[in-house]
Scaffold this motif. Structure first.
Motif, PDB file in Angstrom:
ATOM      1  N   LEU A 143       0.829  -1.415   0.196  1.00  0.00           N
ATOM      2  CA  LEU A 143      -0.085  -0.204   0.030  1.00  0.00           C
ATOM      3  C   LEU A 143       0.902   1.335  -0.065  1.00  0.00           C
ATOM      4  N   ALA A 144       1.869   1.374   0.779  1.00  0.00           N
ATOM      5  CA  ALA A 144       2.879   2.445   0.661  1.00  0.00           C
ATOM      6  C   ALA A 144       3.504   2.555  -0.568  1.00  0.00           C
ATOM      7  N   SER A 145       3.659   1.656  -1.465  1.00  0.00           N
ATOM      8  CA  SER A 145       4.221   1.833  -2.775  1.00  0.00           C
ATOM      9  C   SER A 145       3.358   2.071  -3.903  1.00  0.00           C
ATOM     10  N   ILE A 146       1.956   1.725  -3.639  1.00  0.00           N
ATOM     11  CA  ILE A 146       0.847   2.016  -4.311  1.00  0.00           C
ATOM     12  C   ILE A 146       0.483   3.516  -4.284  1.00  0.00           C
ATOM     13  N   ASN A 147       0.707   3.998  -3.062  1.00  0.00           N
ATOM     14  CA  ASN A 147       0.396   5.557  -2.820  1.00  0.00           C
ATOM     15  C   ASN A 147       1.544   6.219  -3.544  1.00  0.00           C
ATOM     16  N   LEU A 148       2.633   5.806  -3.576  1.00  0.00           N
ATOM     17  CA  LEU A 148       3.770   6.656  -3.871  1.00  0.00           C
ATOM     18  C   LEU A 148       3.509   6.637  -5.578  1.00  0.00           C
ATOM     19  N   ALA A 149       3.046   5.338  -6.005  1.00  0.00           N
ATOM     20  CA  ALA A 149       2.907   5.432  -7.546  1.00  0.00           C
ATOM     21  C   ALA A 149       1.756   6.487  -7.818  1.00  0.00           C
ATOM     22  N   LEU A 150       0.710   6.297  -7.066  1.00  0.00           N
ATOM     23  CA  LEU A 150      -0.329   7.038  -7.259  1.00  0.00           C
ATOM     24  C   LEU A 150       0.146   8.528  -7.409  1.00  0.00           C
ATOM     25  N   ALA A 151       0.790   9.078  -6.566  1.00  0.00           N
ATOM     26  CA  ALA A 151       1.355  10.567  -6.402  1.00  0.00           C
ATOM     27  C   ALA A 151       2.130  10.777  -7.584  1.00  0.00           C
ATOM     28  N   LEU A 152       3.320   9.883  -7.921  1.00  0.00           N
ATOM     29  CA  LEU A 152       3.987  10.058  -9.246  1.00  0.00           C
ATOM     30  C   LEU A 152       3.250   9.778 -10.373  1.00  0.00           C
TER      31      LEU A 152
END
Ligand SMILES: [Zn+2]
Length: 367
Positions: A143-152
Motif C-alpha cells: 500500500l505504501a508503494s501504491i500510494n507513492l506510485a499514485l502520487a508520481l
C-alpha cells in the motif's frame, strides 16, 4: 459518466462508482490474492483471497483519500464539490468551478499527490515502527508503494493529470491567461500520450492504454480552452443578432408589415418592441396580426398587440461571451436581451449566433 451509479456520500459529497470499477476490483483481488498465496503458503486456500480483496479495497480507499485531498482544498476556496467518482483508472473529484487565481489552482492540483505521498510515508513508518512481519508487512509495504506510485503517476505534467493542472497554474501565473495554461498543459499531455503509445507498442499494454487516455482527454481540454479563450475575448455586443428583431411600439401595423414582414424571407414569429426611449416594453407576435382586418392596419399601433415578455436576466453589452454562455447554462435559456446602461435595448444575444460567430472566427483564423 455513462452508467455511473451513486453509492452514498463521503463527508457530504455524493460518491459514484463506474461499473468498470468492479472488474478492476476483481482483477486486483485476483492479482494480490495470487501473490499472497505464493508468498505465504501457510495461509491456506481461502485467506489469501480475502486478504487480496481487503488490499484491493484499501487501494481504492487510497484513491479516494487522494480525491478528498483535492476536494478539501477546493472546499476551503469556496468551490463546491459535485461528486467523487471511481473509474477504471482511479478517481475524479468533480468541482463546480475553477479556482479564481493560479495560486489557488496550484494548491487544488497538488493536494491530491500530497495526500498520497503523506499516506505512503505514514504506511512505511507504520511498517517499520510496528515491526510488522508476514502478510501484514507485505500488505502495508504494498500500500505504501501504491500510494507513492499514485502520487508520481498523477504528477506527470500533462492534462488531465494533476501534474498537468500544476503546469497549467504555472503557465497561467506567467502569462496571466488561464486558457493559455490549459492549452499548453494539454499539448504536453498529448506529447506524453504519444510517447506512452510509442513505448506501449514495443512494451507495456498499460502504456498504450494510458497514452490513449491522455490523448483523448488532453485533446478535449485544449479544444474547450481554445473556445473559452475566444469567448472571453468577445462581448455580448459582438454577438447581438445582426438586424435584431426590434420594432417601435409607435409603428402602425401597416408600417410594421411593410418594413419588417413583406418581402422578408427571414421574418420571425416574434419581434421585441421598444418605446420612444428605446426601452424594452414587450413583444409582438406576427400571428396576432391575422386577427386584425388588413384594412384597419394603418390605424392600429404595434403597442395595441403588445404581449408581456419575461426574461430571467438581461446582459450588458460589455459582458464577455464566456459569462453570457455561463448564464445560458445556469438559467437554461437560449437567448437573452442585451441592454445598455441607459436601458436602451441593443438586441438579443442567442446561442445559435454565438456558435456562428465562433465558426466564422475559426474559419478566418485557422490557428
Ligand atoms: Zn489527483
Amino acid at each position: 459518466m455513462n452508467g455511473t451509479f451513486r453509492v452514498g456520500n463521503l463527508f457530504g459529497i455524493p460518491f459514484y462508482i463506474n461499473p468498470s470499477w468492479f472488474l478492476v476490483l476483481g482483477l486486483v483481488t485476483w492479482q494480490y490474492g495470487g501473490a499472497l498465496a505464493a508468498l505465504f503458503p501457510t495461509l491456506g486456500p481461502v485467506a489469501p483471497w480475502i486478504l487480496g480483496l481487503f488490499t484491493a479495497l484499501l487501494l481504492f480507499a487510497s484513491v479516494i483519500a487522494h480525491e478528498l485531498g483535492h476536494s478539501w482544498v477546493a472546499i476551503k476556496q469556496g468551490i463546491g464539490v459535485k461528486s467523487i467518482s471511481l473509474f477504471l483508472f482511479g478517481g475524479l473529484a468533480n468541482l463546480d468551478r475553477e479556482s479564481k487565481t493560479p495560486a489557488e489552482a496550484f494548491w487544488v492540483a497538488i493536494a491530491g499527490p500530497l495526500v498520497s505521498i503523506l499516506l505512503s510515508g505514514l504506511l512505511t513508518a507504520i511498517g517499520i515502527g510496528a515491526g510488522l512481519t508476514g502478510p501484514a508487512a507485505a500488505i502495508v509495504q504494498l500500500l505504501a508503494s501504491i500510494n507513492l506510485a499514485l502520487a508520481l503517476f498523477n504528477l506527470i505534467p500533462g492534462l488531465p493529470l494533476d501534474g498537468g493542472n500544476i503546469l497549467k497554474a504555472i503557465v497561467w501565473k506567467i502569462t496571466g491567461n488561464p486558457y493559455k495554461g490549459i492549452i499548453f498543459a494539454s499539448r504536453v499531455g498529448q506529447i506524453i500520450g504519444w510517447i506512452a503509445i510509442a513505448t506501449g507498442i514495443f512494451g507495456s499494454t498499460w502504456n498504450l492504454i494510458i497514452g490513449w487516455f491522455l490523448l483523448q482527454n488532453a485533446g478535449q481540454s485544449a479544444q474547450s480552452a481554445k473556445i473559452q479563450n475566444q469567448l472571453a475575448g468577445l462581448t455580448a455586443a459582438d454577438a447581438v443578432t445582426p438586424g435584431s428583431p426590434i420594432v417601435s411600439q409607435e409603428l402602425s401595423l401597416r408600417e410594421f408589415a411593410n418594413n419588417y414582414l413583406i418581402g422578408n424571407t427571414q421574418s420571425l414569429r416574434r419581434y421585441l418592441v421598444t418605446d420612444d426611449a428605446g426601452q424594452l416594453v414587450g413583444a409582438i407576435e406576427t400571428d396576432d396580426l391575422k386577427a386584425i382586418p388588413t384594412g384597419n392596419w394603418p390605424s392600429v399601433q404595434v403597442k395595441e398587440l403588445l404581449k408581456a415578455i419575461e426574461f430571467s436576466a438581461t446582459v450588458e453589452p460589455e459582458l464577455s461571451l464566456l459569462e453570457v454562455v455561463t448564464l445560458f447554462e445556469q438559467l437554461k435559456v437560449q437567448e437573452l436581451p442585451v441592454i445598455r446602461d441607459n436601458g436602451v435595448l441593443l438586441g438579443l444575444v442567442e446561442k445559435t449566433e454565438i456558435v456562428r460567430l465562433l465558426e466564422k472566427r475559426a474559419l478566418g483564423n485557422p490557428a
